[in-house]
Design a protein around this motif. Structure first.
Motif, PDB file in Angstrom:
ATOM      1  N   HIS A  95      21.989  -8.732 115.651  1.00 41.59           N
ATOM      2  CA  HIS A  95      22.315 -10.408 115.810  1.00 41.59           C
ATOM      3  C   HIS A  95      22.832 -10.313 117.421  1.00 41.59           C
ATOM      4  O   HIS A  95      23.353  -9.238 117.746  1.00 41.59           O
ATOM      5  CB  HIS A  95      23.470 -11.068 115.452  1.00 41.59           C
ATOM      6  CG  HIS A  95      23.034 -10.885 113.630  1.00 41.59           C
ATOM      7  ND1 HIS A  95      22.338 -11.481 113.128  1.00 41.59           N
ATOM      8  CD2 HIS A  95      23.620 -10.195 112.672  1.00 41.59           C
ATOM      9  CE1 HIS A  95      22.290 -11.305 111.653  1.00 41.59           C
ATOM     10  NE2 HIS A  95      22.524 -10.480 111.156  1.00 41.59           N
ATOM     11  N   GLU A  96      22.754 -11.351 118.156  1.00 47.04           N
ATOM     12  CA  GLU A  96      22.650 -11.669 119.390  1.00 47.04           C
ATOM     13  C   GLU A  96      24.206 -12.979 119.663  1.00 47.04           C
ATOM     14  O   GLU A  96      23.635 -13.377 118.971  1.00 47.04           O
ATOM     15  CB  GLU A  96      21.434 -11.616 119.955  1.00 47.04           C
ATOM     16  CG  GLU A  96      21.687 -11.970 121.809  1.00 47.04           C
ATOM     17  CD  GLU A  96      20.228 -12.146 122.539  1.00 47.04           C
ATOM     18  OE1 GLU A  96      20.285 -11.807 123.554  1.00 47.04           O
ATOM     19  OE2 GLU A  96      18.637 -12.412 122.201  1.00 47.04           O
ATOM     20  N   ALA A 140      25.012 -10.367 123.776  1.00 45.36           N
ATOM     21  CA  ALA A 140      25.249  -8.969 123.548  1.00 45.36           C
ATOM     22  C   ALA A 140      24.092  -8.991 122.347  1.00 45.36           C
ATOM     23  O   ALA A 140      24.441  -9.480 121.344  1.00 45.36           O
ATOM     24  CB  ALA A 140      27.054  -8.777 123.322  1.00 45.36           C
ATOM     25  N   GLY A 141      24.027  -8.109 121.734  1.00 45.71           N
ATOM     26  CA  GLY A 141      22.892  -7.601 120.220  1.00 45.71           C
ATOM     27  C   GLY A 141      20.849  -7.872 121.174  1.00 45.71           C
ATOM     28  O   GLY A 141      20.673  -7.878 121.391  1.00 45.71           O
ATOM     29  N   HIS A 142      20.871  -7.609 119.368  1.00 44.24           N
ATOM     30  CA  HIS A 142      19.527  -7.914 119.360  1.00 44.24           C
ATOM     31  C   HIS A 142      19.123  -8.714 118.478  1.00 44.24           C
ATOM     32  O   HIS A 142      19.264  -9.057 117.552  1.00 44.24           O
ATOM     33  CB  HIS A 142      18.708  -6.362 119.584  1.00 44.24           C
ATOM     34  CG  HIS A 142      19.361  -5.146 120.044  1.00 44.24           C
ATOM     35  ND1 HIS A 142      18.731  -4.661 120.874  1.00 44.24           N
ATOM     36  CD2 HIS A 142      20.303  -4.682 119.887  1.00 44.24           C
ATOM     37  CE1 HIS A 142      19.468  -3.845 121.389  1.00 44.24           C
ATOM     38  NE2 HIS A 142      20.035  -3.571 120.676  1.00 44.24           N
ATOM     39  N   ALA A 143      18.182  -9.652 118.803  1.00 48.84           N
ATOM     40  CA  ALA A 143      17.919 -10.865 118.331  1.00 48.84           C
ATOM     41  C   ALA A 143      16.825 -10.068 117.279  1.00 48.84           C
ATOM     42  O   ALA A 143      15.502 -11.218 117.164  1.00 48.84           O
ATOM     43  CB  ALA A 143      17.257 -11.204 118.927  1.00 48.84           C
ATOM     44  N   VAL A 144      17.387  -9.971 115.796  1.00 49.80           N
ATOM     45  CA  VAL A 144      16.723  -9.084 114.881  1.00 49.80           C
ATOM     46  C   VAL A 144      16.481 -10.280 114.061  1.00 49.80           C
ATOM     47  O   VAL A 144      15.837 -11.223 112.813  1.00 49.80           O
ATOM     48  CB  VAL A 144      16.486  -8.248 114.641  1.00 49.80           C
ATOM     49  CG1 VAL A 144      15.729  -7.610 112.930  1.00 49.80           C
ATOM     50  CG2 VAL A 144      16.245  -6.994 115.722  1.00 49.80           C
ATOM     51  N   GLY A 145      18.118 -10.928 113.275  1.00 48.39           N
ATOM     52  CA  GLY A 145      18.499 -11.429 112.333  1.00 48.39           C
ATOM     53  C   GLY A 145      18.855 -13.157 112.863  1.00 48.39           C
ATOM     54  O   GLY A 145      18.482 -13.549 113.858  1.00 48.39           O
ATOM     55  N   PRO A 146      19.608 -13.969 111.924  1.00 50.28           N
ATOM     56  CA  PRO A 146      19.320 -15.495 111.813  1.00 50.28           C
ATOM     57  C   PRO A 146      20.088 -15.243 112.814  1.00 50.28           C
ATOM     58  O   PRO A 146      21.284 -14.421 113.788  1.00 50.28           O
ATOM     59  CB  PRO A 146      20.096 -15.814 110.732  1.00 50.28           C
ATOM     60  CG  PRO A 146      19.585 -15.137 109.746  1.00 50.28           C
ATOM     61  CD  PRO A 146      19.291 -13.636 110.894  1.00 50.28           C
TER      62      PRO A 146
END
Length: 166
Positions: free
Chosen positions: A49-50, A54-60
């Protein structure tokens, strides 16, 4: 139809998951530390998750989920398979050379399938190299997050998400 819908509603959610949600339900109204919540997010959630860059936009998109209320966010954290958006259904892909890949379908063409997994890593596999591709019907998010953090830490995480979404 209404009575049939009520009779099957929630049947897919395992009883233990429902119990854990009931045990944690009070957390949705607890106050928390957004600073500690951010640390927890980066450590536990940013792989898929972003938030705030910060993070990665894989999930909602969690900012959008916050608009549904903190109890709804809590439910989705503790019972990730309770309501799975088809865009975030986990797929398992077996290649003809025996490699097993998992992730959400990030793209498809007539020649290839692209899966996106944790940390935003993508794998594109030509269709001729796919032995099997199956949807699990489950969320890519694993169950059992309550084993990682306690109720106060969950309140901190929810507080961070709520603050960041506004």
């Amino acid at each position: 139809v209404r009575s049939l819908a009520k009779s099957v509603a929630g049947k897919a959610v395992a009883q233990d998951r429902r119990q854990i949600f009931q045990q944690y339900k009070e957390v949705a109204s607890m106050s928390g530390s957004p600073a500690h919540g951010k640390e927890l997010f980066v450590k536990n959630c940013a792989v898929c998750h972003e938030m705030e860059g910060a993070g990665h936009a894989v999930g909602p998109n969690l900012a959008a989920m916050v608009s549904r209320g903190m109890e709804s966010v809590l439910f989705n954290v503790l019972v990730p398979n309770g309501e799975v958006d088809p865009r975030f259904t986990e797929y398992v892909l077996l290649t003809s050379d025996g490699e097993v890949l998992t992730g959400v379908i990030a793209g498809e063409t007539s020649n290839a399938v692209t899966l996106r997994g944790a940390e935003g890593k993508t794998n594109t596999v030509l269709r001729v190299d796919i032995e099997e591709l199956k949807g699990t019907g489950k969320s890519l998010m694993p169950e059992g997050f309550e084993k990682t953090i306690d109720k106060q830490a969950m309140a901190d995480l929810l507080c961070y998400l709520k603050q960041s979404a506004t």
